[in-house]
Design an enzyme around this catalytic site. Structure first.
Site: not given
Ligand SMILES: O=C(O)c1cc(=O)[nH]c(=O)n1[C@@H]1O[C@H](COP(=O)(O)O)[C@@H](O)[C@H]1O
Length: 277
Positions: A99-102, A126
């Site tokens: 979960d790094a929301k790149r 993510t």
């Protein structure tokens, strides 16, 4: 990998969001009176590996969140890598969602892809949809890994943009439609919808068919499990990856924290199963 977890009735993603201030006193004490980032990262690693060991047979997925590791700088990043390797060794059948929301322009995303999939060995990541499919190509083209697109987030202010009308429907639905109809050529996409928005979750499920939906927001954020299951399951009662982080990893505050995390994962799994009939 997810199909086998769902076959076993497992729907809970164990969120690894280790907050130093909430670690059990025994682990914090072992790091010393004024712990360095190195010592804190070591304690975080011990905490996460114990949680993984205690929940490996129950987890539908593990979801380490980058922020809780990166805050300790290089030692934190090293601890994240060690947690990932530990999951691979201790729970080889459980997918790891990074979960790094790149999400950046394409050439930059190529760097994120290398880090997430090749260095860390994550099964999925993510991402934000804001820059469009063209920019996300480096993720989407990795047919062997999952790209999980934020669609309707769990936070109270998520509607500021996500609910704006676009072509006669809210933006979050337009994003879900793009992902389902245009981005999923490699069948490696999933979407994120918060458990705190069950009506929106039902709307997204109707759009994406049997695509996996990562559903954070039960537990600490107050999402209702029954409404989540009714809105989030697909036609076959699958498709849900229901994440709980704080609700599981801080279920116990004492030395028995890992047993408490296991008990809470088991309880939440049972609750989901009871509504998924
Ligand atoms: O992408 C996510 O995982 C995510 C999306 C979202 O809309 N809301 C959300 O809470 N998350 C993440 O899910 C986890 C939720 O943690 P808890 O509220 O402690 O269960 C955190 O790691 C969040 O960053």
């Amino acid at each position: 990998m997810l199909d086998a977890r769902w076959d076993a009735g497992l729907f809970v993603s164990v969120g690894l969001d280790p907050d130093w201030d909430r670690l059990p006193a025994s682990l914090r004490a072992a790091a010393g009176a004024e712990p360095s980032d190195d010592a804190k990262a070591g304690a975080v690693l011990r905490f996460c590996t114990a949680i993984v060991d205690a929940t490996a047979d129950l987890a539908c997925a593990f979801k380490p969140n980058a922020a809780f590791f990166e805050r300790f700088g290089a030692p934190g990043v090293a601890a994240l890598g060690a947690v990932m390797r530990h999951i691979r060794a201790a729970a080889p059948d459980v997918p790891v969602i990074y979960d790094a929301k790149r999400g950046d322009i394409g050439s930059t995303n190529a760097g994120y892809v290398e880090d997430a999939f090749d260095r860390l060995g994550a099964d999925a990541i993510t991402v934000h949809p804001y820059l469009g499919a063209e920019s996300l190509r480096p993720f989407l083209d990795r047919a062997d890994r999952g790209t999980i697109v934020l669609v309707r987030t769990s936070n109270p202010g998520g509607g500021e943009f996500q609910d704006l009308a676009v072509g006669g429907e809210p933006l979050y639905r337009a994003v879900a439609r793009r992902v389902a109809d245009h981005w999923n050529g490699n069948r490696n996409c999933a979407v994120v919808v918060g458990a705190t928005y069950p009506a929106e979750l039902a709307a997204v499920r109707a759009i994406v068919g049997d695509m996996p939906i990562l559903i954070p927001g039960v537990g600490a954020q107050g999402g209702d499990v029954r409404l989540t299951v009714e809105a989030g399951r697909d036609a076959r009662g699958r498709g849900m990856v229901v994440n709980a982080s704080r609700g599981i990893i801080y279920a116990g505050a004492g030395a028995d924290f890992a047993d408490a995390a296991r008990a809470e994962t088991l309880r939440l799994t049972g609750e989901i199963q009871s509504f998924n009939r």
